[in-house]
Scaffold this motif. Sequence first.
Motif, PDB file in Angstrom:
ATOM      1  N   LEU A   1       0.841  -1.188   0.000  1.00  0.00           N
ATOM      2  CA  LEU A   1       0.000   0.000   0.000  1.00  0.00           C
ATOM      3  C   LEU A   1       0.881   1.244   0.000  1.00  0.00           C
ATOM      4  O   LEU A   1       1.918   1.261   0.660  1.00  0.00           O
ATOM      5  CB  LEU A   1      -0.894   0.031   1.246  1.00  0.00           C
ATOM      6  CG  LEU A   1      -1.779  -1.176   1.512  1.00  0.00           C
ATOM      7  CD1 LEU A   1      -2.468  -1.038   2.862  1.00  0.00           C
ATOM      8  CD2 LEU A   1      -2.797  -1.330   0.403  1.00  0.00           C
TER       9      LEU A   1
ATOM     10  N   VAL B   1      -1.587  -1.319  -4.177  1.00  0.00           N
ATOM     11  CA  VAL B   1      -2.653  -0.331  -4.247  1.00  0.00           C
ATOM     12  C   VAL B   1      -2.004   1.010  -3.913  1.00  0.00           C
ATOM     13  O   VAL B   1      -1.478   1.202  -2.816  1.00  0.00           O
ATOM     14  CB  VAL B   1      -3.802  -0.639  -3.262  1.00  0.00           C
ATOM     15  CG1 VAL B   1      -4.828   0.481  -3.273  1.00  0.00           C
ATOM     16  CG2 VAL B   1      -4.457  -1.970  -3.609  1.00  0.00           C
TER      17      VAL B   1
ATOM     18  N   GLN C   1      -2.437   5.302  -4.096  1.00  0.00           N
ATOM     19  CA  GLN C   1      -3.340   6.427  -4.286  1.00  0.00           C
ATOM     20  C   GLN C   1      -2.515   7.692  -4.484  1.00  0.00           C
ATOM     21  O   GLN C   1      -1.642   8.009  -3.694  1.00  0.00           O
ATOM     22  CB  GLN C   1      -4.264   6.612  -3.090  1.00  0.00           C
ATOM     23  CG  GLN C   1      -5.232   7.772  -3.301  1.00  0.00           C
ATOM     24  CD  GLN C   1      -6.332   7.818  -2.262  1.00  0.00           C
ATOM     25  OE1 GLN C   1      -6.169   7.373  -1.145  1.00  0.00           O
ATOM     26  NE2 GLN C   1      -7.466   8.381  -2.642  1.00  0.00           N
TER      27      GLN C   1
ATOM     28  N   ARG D   1      -2.495  11.458  -4.224  1.00  0.00           N
ATOM     29  CA  ARG D   1      -3.268  12.400  -3.431  1.00  0.00           C
ATOM     30  C   ARG D   1      -2.306  13.430  -2.842  1.00  0.00           C
ATOM     31  O   ARG D   1      -1.210  13.071  -2.418  1.00  0.00           O
ATOM     32  CB  ARG D   1      -3.969  11.604  -2.336  1.00  0.00           C
ATOM     33  CG  ARG D   1      -4.913  12.332  -1.503  1.00  0.00           C
ATOM     34  CD  ARG D   1      -5.513  11.377  -0.466  1.00  0.00           C
ATOM     35  NE  ARG D   1      -6.442  12.149   0.336  1.00  0.00           N
ATOM     36  CZ  ARG D   1      -7.627  11.745   0.660  1.00  0.00           C
ATOM     37  NH1 ARG D   1      -8.060  10.564   0.293  1.00  0.00           N
ATOM     38  NH2 ARG D   1      -8.409  12.489   1.387  1.00  0.00           N
TER      39      ARG D   1
ATOM     40  N   LEU E   1      -5.023   6.690   3.272  1.00  0.00           N
ATOM     41  CA  LEU E   1      -5.682   6.481   1.986  1.00  0.00           C
ATOM     42  C   LEU E   1      -7.172   6.796   2.117  1.00  0.00           C
ATOM     43  O   LEU E   1      -7.741   6.658   3.202  1.00  0.00           O
ATOM     44  CB  LEU E   1      -5.508   5.028   1.520  1.00  0.00           C
ATOM     45  CG  LEU E   1      -4.066   4.519   1.395  1.00  0.00           C
ATOM     46  CD1 LEU E   1      -4.065   3.043   1.040  1.00  0.00           C
ATOM     47  CD2 LEU E   1      -3.291   5.317   0.379  1.00  0.00           C
TER      48      LEU E   1
ATOM     49  N   LYS F   1      -9.990   3.804  -1.990  1.00  0.00           N
ATOM     50  CA  LYS F   1      -8.760   3.011  -2.145  1.00  0.00           C
ATOM     51  C   LYS F   1      -8.680   1.912  -1.098  1.00  0.00           C
ATOM     52  O   LYS F   1      -8.171   0.826  -1.355  1.00  0.00           O
ATOM     53  CB  LYS F   1      -7.515   3.905  -2.063  1.00  0.00           C
ATOM     54  CG  LYS F   1      -7.221   4.632  -3.349  1.00  0.00           C
ATOM     55  CD  LYS F   1      -6.860   3.673  -4.466  1.00  0.00           C
ATOM     56  CE  LYS F   1      -6.678   4.422  -5.763  1.00  0.00           C
ATOM     57  NZ  LYS F   1      -6.357   3.579  -6.897  1.00  0.00           N
TER      58      LYS F   1
ATOM     59  N   GLU G   1     -10.790  -0.790  -2.396  1.00  0.00           N
ATOM     60  CA  GLU G   1     -10.044  -1.453  -3.466  1.00  0.00           C
ATOM     61  C   GLU G   1      -8.976  -2.390  -2.883  1.00  0.00           C
ATOM     62  O   GLU G   1      -8.788  -3.512  -3.357  1.00  0.00           O
ATOM     63  CB  GLU G   1      -9.376  -0.391  -4.349  1.00  0.00           C
ATOM     64  CG  GLU G   1      -8.597  -0.938  -5.523  1.00  0.00           C
ATOM     65  CD  GLU G   1      -7.933   0.160  -6.335  1.00  0.00           C
ATOM     66  OE1 GLU G   1      -6.801  -0.094  -6.826  1.00  0.00           O
ATOM     67  OE2 GLU G   1      -8.513   1.253  -6.489  1.00  0.00           O
TER      68      GLU G   1
END
Length: 161
Positions: free
Chosen positions: A19, A50, A52, A54, A63, A67, A70
């Motif tokens: 992540l 995964v 993100q 941002r 997150l 997300k 996900e």
Amino acid sequence: MSELYDILVETPPTPTLLLALDQGAWDCERSLGELAALCEANHMEAVGEVVQKRSTPEAGTVLGSGKLEEARMAAEQLGAQCAVFDGELTGSQIRNISAAVGVEVIDRTMLILEIFRSRAVTNEGKLQTELALLKYRLPRLQGMGESLSRQGGGGGGGGGA
């Protein structure tokens, strides 16, 4: 051969989900490659990522909720038993992400400390790495065992006669 070698050969690596939050400050792809190599060094296999993009992290979970959903679905589909976050997390963030994704979550620093601990050979080295790991985990234990946080029984107020 060594006992550690026998364990590593007999047990398959732990499937792990990576992540990350990409704020554009560093090369996220390279950092995730390093994280995957660290996972491999700790007998874990990165089965998915995964990420993100941002500008600012979400306060409680880093997150966003989409997300995290996900990540939960990816963990289920890929059979991930653990997730490693590419960065440092607070205790509440670890708990919140773990609850949302449905697997144990650790951060990059915890993974590195685990690698050092598992590779320590001398008694002194084992103690030093265990101490470092415990010192790192201590502030992240907040909220654990809340049922033990209050004393039971008598207390305050008045008394007998």
